[in-house]
Design an enzyme around this catalytic site. Structure first.
Site, PDB file in Angstrom:
ATOM      1  N   GLU A  60       0.259   4.970   2.929  1.00  0.00           N
ATOM      2  CA  GLU A  60       1.242   3.750   1.885  1.00  0.00           C
ATOM      3  C   GLU A  60       1.250   4.089   0.607  1.00  0.00           C
ATOM      4  O   GLU A  60       2.438   4.098  -0.038  1.00  0.00           O
ATOM      5  CB  GLU A  60       0.942   2.214   2.238  1.00  0.00           C
ATOM      6  CG  GLU A  60       1.132   2.078   3.807  1.00  0.00           C
ATOM      7  CD  GLU A  60       0.066   2.466   4.597  1.00  0.00           C
ATOM      8  OE1 GLU A  60      -1.132   2.619   3.837  1.00  0.00           O
ATOM      9  OE2 GLU A  60       0.017   2.470   5.727  1.00  0.00           O
ATOM     10  N   HIS A 130      -0.565  -8.433  11.397  1.00  0.00           N
ATOM     11  CA  HIS A 130       0.715  -8.042  11.925  1.00  0.00           C
ATOM     12  C   HIS A 130       1.830  -9.158  11.793  1.00  0.00           C
ATOM     13  O   HIS A 130       2.526  -9.253  12.761  1.00  0.00           O
ATOM     14  CB  HIS A 130       0.511  -7.520  13.234  1.00  0.00           C
ATOM     15  CG  HIS A 130       0.021  -6.252  13.497  1.00  0.00           C
ATOM     16  ND1 HIS A 130      -1.392  -6.123  13.668  1.00  0.00           N
ATOM     17  CD2 HIS A 130       0.225  -4.946  13.387  1.00  0.00           C
ATOM     18  CE1 HIS A 130      -1.743  -4.801  13.801  1.00  0.00           C
ATOM     19  NE2 HIS A 130      -1.046  -4.212  13.540  1.00  0.00           N
TER      20      HIS A 130
HETATM   21  C1  LIG Z   1      -3.002   0.682   6.292  1.00  0.00           C
HETATM   22  C2  LIG Z   1      -2.291   0.756   7.854  1.00  0.00           C
HETATM   23  N1  LIG Z   1      -1.467   1.486   7.851  1.00  0.00           N
HETATM   24  C3  LIG Z   1      -0.590   1.458   8.830  1.00  0.00           C
HETATM   25  C4  LIG Z   1      -1.029   1.033   9.990  1.00  0.00           C
HETATM   26  C5  LIG Z   1      -0.405   0.891  11.726  1.00  0.00           C
HETATM   27  N2  LIG Z   1      -1.147   1.951  12.203  1.00  0.00           N
HETATM   28  C6  LIG Z   1      -2.073   1.531  13.252  1.00  0.00           C
HETATM   29  S1  LIG Z   1      -3.134   2.499  14.085  1.00  0.00           S
HETATM   30  C7  LIG Z   1      -2.070   3.893  13.364  1.00  0.00           C
HETATM   31  C8  LIG Z   1      -2.592   5.351  13.771  1.00  0.00           C
HETATM   32  C9  LIG Z   1      -3.845   5.806  13.303  1.00  0.00           C
HETATM   33  O1  LIG Z   1      -3.938   7.170  13.889  1.00  0.00           O
HETATM   34  P1  LIG Z   1      -5.659   7.652  13.692  1.00  0.00           P
HETATM   35  O2  LIG Z   1      -6.203   7.383  12.420  1.00  0.00           O
HETATM   36  O3  LIG Z   1      -5.555   8.995  14.016  1.00  0.00           O
HETATM   37  O4  LIG Z   1      -6.309   6.838  14.727  1.00  0.00           O
HETATM   38  P2  LIG Z   1      -6.414   6.941  16.453  1.00  0.00           P
HETATM   39  O5  LIG Z   1      -5.276   5.956  16.770  1.00  0.00           O
HETATM   40  O6  LIG Z   1      -5.732   8.295  16.868  1.00  0.00           O
HETATM   41  O7  LIG Z   1      -7.560   6.512  16.951  1.00  0.00           O
HETATM   42  C10 LIG Z   1      -1.395   3.366  12.439  1.00  0.00           C
HETATM   43  C11 LIG Z   1      -0.204   4.422  11.642  1.00  0.00           C
HETATM   44  C12 LIG Z   1      -2.303   0.180   9.835  1.00  0.00           C
HETATM   45  N3  LIG Z   1      -3.047  -0.360  10.996  1.00  0.00           N
HETATM   46  N4  LIG Z   1      -2.936   0.136   8.818  1.00  0.00           N
END
Ligand SMILES: Cc1ncc(C[n+]2csc(CCOP(=O)(O)OP(=O)(O)O)c2C)c(N)n1
Ligand SMILES: [Mg+2]
Lengths: 325, 394
Positions: A60, A130
């Site tokens: 972000e 959320h």
């Molecule tokens: C600071 C922040 N930005 C956005 C999100 C929304 N979000 C939750 S999980 C995710 C994807 C995460 O992907 P990754 O780190 O590759 O983990 P995976 O789900 O593949 O295990 C996002 C964008 C969040 N939880 N926190």
């Protein structure tokens, strides 16, 4: 006119803005091909290409900094922060950079045209990460504008005005209403001016003021009050910064009473700012203390969400108490 | 000469770039798909009991995930996230740790949590946010945590645990503990600024952390090739002057071996290590996601063949440590046990209203006490509108 839900209205606004102005660019986490986790940017990549609608890495602060850079070059980035709860890594870029770009450079540079879109608010069983409503943090930052729509029609007009604005805007979208709120929306381009509140219903006994998803809650409360013979004037503030002091002053001068409702916690919430201004401007007209119906001073809960929220019953009680004071 | 830049200067006299892909880190593989060991590889030393605990943790998570995703579909819980495809990465790494090593996870590491000893009831209580949930029903499903078993409560904002892990491990070091911290995060979360902050601070301050990146190819819909341009995540370690190792995340023996080695190194030197598990997020991102909008069935099918559990199962069968029939019966029994626990947990009451204001501070401040009293009076007036709490207020 077409029937749209709030997401469709936002998507339609982005589509029109991108068609009208080739400097408008949409980006954020999952915003590209997928069209965003809520699908607000659906089909935009297909239509305008990967250069103008794209996924960003998951950062972000990066998104906000990138948007600042693009806007300072003269383009109009519409950056999505996936949830308002995740805007805080971008706080520095927004508060210290976006907001002060014009001022600090003596207007050599500015980031007018920059819009941050972000879903905010509760009611989706999202718990404290959320559901937050962080508008007051940003309202404490001169240089930013803040708008919050209550329905699809408002969302489209306010978003188009935000993109057209010469100042950076944070556009908070009530995600609870994304699909739940539907209505007739003109298919053509139109703007709803920033900084102007709307008197949605006229009344004589008490002014009820809210924005975003809380408007619906207040409408319920007002109906209950009407059944008891209380006539409420309902105002949708629409813009938090700048906020429309005159419209509220005019209303409270007439009714002598004010109930403010917001989702965010009471302490430090924007209702405090409104109350302070209105008591100063309307002191001799006030018949009762200005009331605030807000979230509790705790993080947004999960299991006890219903108890926590500024619901219609609490609002109704505040209206009655204000009138009976 | 002093070295104020803290950089080794080896001089050249013609301008030449170093390639952004100059460094390629190999992937450790020990266990083959058919359950045999790669020629030339050596299986890590594992006793039967540990190996079976690893296997049972993986199969437990597999069955739990299946059941709870179905429960979400039935509307019994609001949200769920599966570990599907990453069971070996999370269990194998946890198995290589000491029970008092701190685990700081992202959210998809229920394998590590189970291995540590989180009980079926504890899983269920959290998932149903009932009054027995250690987190007092405050967080969305899968945001587990338990001080007893050294598992830091999950926080949704991504990447925040990375610099925290550096600090936690530094404190372990100052306290003279013979323990490390493991910090799990996704390849997506590795794009957050906190990743840089955490790895750099751990390296500079010599904190015994194992940074464990689960590179599963996706961050929700965003594929890794739109997330970063470097060669995976492991190579970034070099930029921080940190050791790195990459493993096949579906190969539990490789994961175990690499983590064990990293732990020993971190304890001995107080230096952090970056591990990268290469696997695939076989399920949807969460119960709110439908991957058909961004990836093909063919791709999923290809990776489904790479099942981390069946590989290890074959290895255990060949060793005679596991009996095929008995194992199948045990998994059936587990299904029933999980369903029973679910039915119990969903009937347990939600936390009482006092927990609306507890834990905001060590003691509720007067304004919170006032707000709670006001709320209780309101609920007494409208008991039907607040059924969870109205009948149980003192
Ligand atoms: C600071 C922040 N930005 C956005 C999100 C929304 N979000 C939750 S999980 C995710 C994807 C995460 O992907 P990754 O780190 O590759 O983990 P995976 O789900 O593949 O295990 C996002 C964008 C969040 N939880 N926190
Ligand atoms: Mg991932």
């Amino acid at each position: 006119m077409a029937k749209m839900n709030m997401l469709q209205a936002i998507n339609n606004a982005l589509d029109l803005a991108m068609a009208k102005d080739s400097t408008v660019v949409c980006f954020g986490e999952d915003v590209g091909h997928f069209g965003g986790v809520f699908r607000a940017t659906s089909k935009l990549q297909e239509k305008y290409g990967k250069d103008r609608c794209f996924n960003t890495p998951l950062t972000e602060q990066g998104i906000a900094g990138f948007a600042n850079g693009m806007a300072s070059q003269g383009m109009k980035p519409v950056a999505e922060i996936q949830f308002a709860d995740y805007i805080f890594p971008a706080f520095d870029q927004i508060v210290n950079e976006t907001a002060k770009f014009r001022y600090r450079s003596g207007n050599e540079f500015n980031v007018g045209g920059l819009v941050f879109r972000t879903p905010y608010g509760g009611g989706i069983a999202g718990g404290h990460y959320h559901s937050q409503s962080p508008e007051a943090y940003f309202a404490h930052t001169p240089g930013l504008k803040i708008a919050v729509p209550r329905d699809p029609y408002q969302a489209k007009g306010l978003l188009l005005a935000s993109i057209a604005s010469e100042d950076p805007v944070i556009f908070f979208e009530p995600k609870k209403l994304y699909r739940a709120s539907t209505g007739e929306v003109p298919e053509e381009y139109y703007e709803i001016p920033l900084g102007v509140a709307e008197v949605m219903q006229e009344g004589k006994d008490v002014t009820v003021l809210a924005w975003g998803a809380q408007i619906e809650i207040c409408q319920k409360a007002i109906e209950m009050a009407a059944a008891q013979g209380i006539s409420c004037e309902l105002i949708d503030l629409r813009s938090i910064l700048p906020w429309d002091v005159e419209t509220v002053v005019k209303s409270v001068t007439k009714t002598g009473r004010l109930v403010i409702n917001h989702e965010a916690p009471l302490t430090g919430g924007f209702a405090g700012e409104i109350a302070a201004t209105i008591q100063q401007r309307c002191f001799l007209h006030l018949e009762s203390p200005i009331a605030r119906v807000c979230g509790l001073d705790t993080p947004y809960p999960l299991a006890l969400e219903r108890e926590y929220v500024a619901d219609h019953l609490k609002t109704f009680e505040a209206i009655v108490a204000s009138v009976k004071f | 000469m002093t070295n104020p830049n803290n950089a080794t200067i080896s001089t050249v006299h013609t301008a030449e770039f170093t390639s952004g892909h100059a460094l390629q880190i190999p992937t450790l593989r020990i266990l083959q798909d058919d359950g045999t060991i790669y020629p030339g590889a050596v299986a890590p030393e594992l006793d039967k009991e540990t190996a079976l605990k690893m296997y049972h943790s993986m199969s437990f998570i597999r069955v739990l995930d299946e059941r709870m995703l179905a429960a979400q579909r039935q509307g019994r819980i609001s949200f769920y996230m599966q570990c599907l495809g990453e069971e070996a990465a999370t269990v194998g790494s946890a198995a290589a740790l000491d029970d008092k090593d701190m685990i700081m996870a992202q959210y998809r590491e229920q394998g590590a949590l189970r291995y540590r000893g989180f009980s079926l009831e504890q899983f269920m209580n959290q998932l149903f946010s009932n009054e027995k949930d250690l987190g007092k029903g405050r967080q969305m499903p899968v945001h587990y945590g338990s001080k007893d078993i050294y598992y830091m409560t999950i926080s949704s904002p991504l990447g925040t645990q990375i610099p925290q892990a550096a600090g936690y491990a530094y404190a372990q070091k100052l306290r003279g503990l013979a323990n490390v911290t493991i910090c799990y995060f996704g390849e997506g979360a590795a794009s957050e600024g906190d990743f840089h902050a955490g790895l750099n601070m751990a390296a500079v301050h010599k904190a015994p952390v194992l940074f464990f990146c689960r590179n599963n190819g996706y961050a929700i819909s965003t594929p890794a090739n739109e997330q970063f341009k470097g060669d995976g995540i492991a190579c970034r370690a070099v930029g921080y002057g940190m050791k790195a190792i990459r493993v096949d995340g579906a190969d539990i023996l490789a994961v175990y071996q690499a983590t064990k080695m990293a732990r020993e190194y971190a304890l001995e030197t107080n230096e952090p290590v970056l591990l990268e598990s290469i696997a695939y997020r076989l399920g949807a991102h969460s119960s709110s996601d439908d991957p058909s909008g961004y990836r093909s069935k063919e791709e999923e099918e290809q990776w489904r063949k790479n099942d981390p559990i069946s590989r290890f199962r074959l290895w255990l069968l060949a060793k005679g440590w596991l009996d095929d029939e008995a194992d199948k019966a045990q998994i059936e029994a587990l299904r029933a046990e999980i369903l029973d626990a679910l039915k119990v947990a969903e009937k347990v009451a939600k936390p009482g209203i006092e927990h609306l204001i507890s834990d905001v501070y060590a003691e509720p401040i007067p304004e919170l006490e006032r707000q709670l009293a006001e709320l209780k009076a309101h609920i007494r007036k409208y008991p039907d509108a607040y059924p969870i709490t109205s009948g149980r207020m003192s």
